[in-house]
Design an enzyme around this catalytic site. Sequence first.
Site, short mmCIF file in Angstrom:
data_model
loop_
_atom_site.label_atom_id
_atom_site.label_comp_id
_atom_site.label_asym_id
_atom_site.label_seq_id
_atom_site.Cartn_x
_atom_site.Cartn_y
_atom_site.Cartn_z
N ASP A 78 17.46 -6.12 22.14
CA ASP A 78 16.07 -6.54 22.13
C ASP A 78 15.21 -5.29 22.02
O ASP A 78 15.57 -4.24 22.55
CB ASP A 78 15.69 -7.32 23.39
CG ASP A 78 14.36 -8.02 23.24
OD1 ASP A 78 14.28 -8.97 22.42
OD2 ASP A 78 13.38 -7.63 23.90
N SER A 79 14.09 -5.40 21.31
CA SER A 79 13.15 -4.28 21.16
C SER A 79 11.73 -4.77 21.40
O SER A 79 11.37 -5.89 21.03
CB SER A 79 13.21 -3.70 19.74
OG SER A 79 14.45 -3.12 19.48
#
Length: 184
Positions: free
Chosen positions: A68-69
């Site tokens: 996830d970013s």
Amino acid sequence: MLRLCSTSIVRKQILKAHKIPFIQCDNGFDEEQLPLDKPKNFVYQAALGKHKSALMLYGLESPLLIVDSVIDCGGILQRKAKNEAEAREFLEAQNGKTFKILTCAILHCSKFFYVDLSQTCFELFPFVPQDLESYLKSGAWKNKAGAVMVEGFHQNYIKCQIGTTSNAMGLNIESLLPFLRNVI
């Protein structure tokens, strides 16, 4: 063979460029349920939630890679823009400023569990208004945390970068490679 639990085209391209054999799938986790607004907390908890979901869906028959970013712009969380107005708001907050891209990756196989939380920091020159308008109209900002596209629109405005470009694109491959080589 690795199971990339992400629908990201860019993450797929990064793995292909490094000749990592993988299959790509969704993890079924809804990050909208997370009531968090601190960027580091959000990205870490989102990765953990995606991991739990992927583990229940797929088990460990194949090693799992969950990622996830998010964007930290002055301590404010920026996720994927829901529409052009929100993308504009995100980009205006970044304009001529410094922001961080935070990426949390979890690599889990029967032999080990690895978590990496990486940061890439950018200081930007001010955007040319016509470039900003063209970028917004293009729709290339869609499905990008904070509407950030370091390999595209943002590339010409980078004054200073600290951290890896791969992390900024959504997968810090340099930190994962030693581990990936042992599981594929």
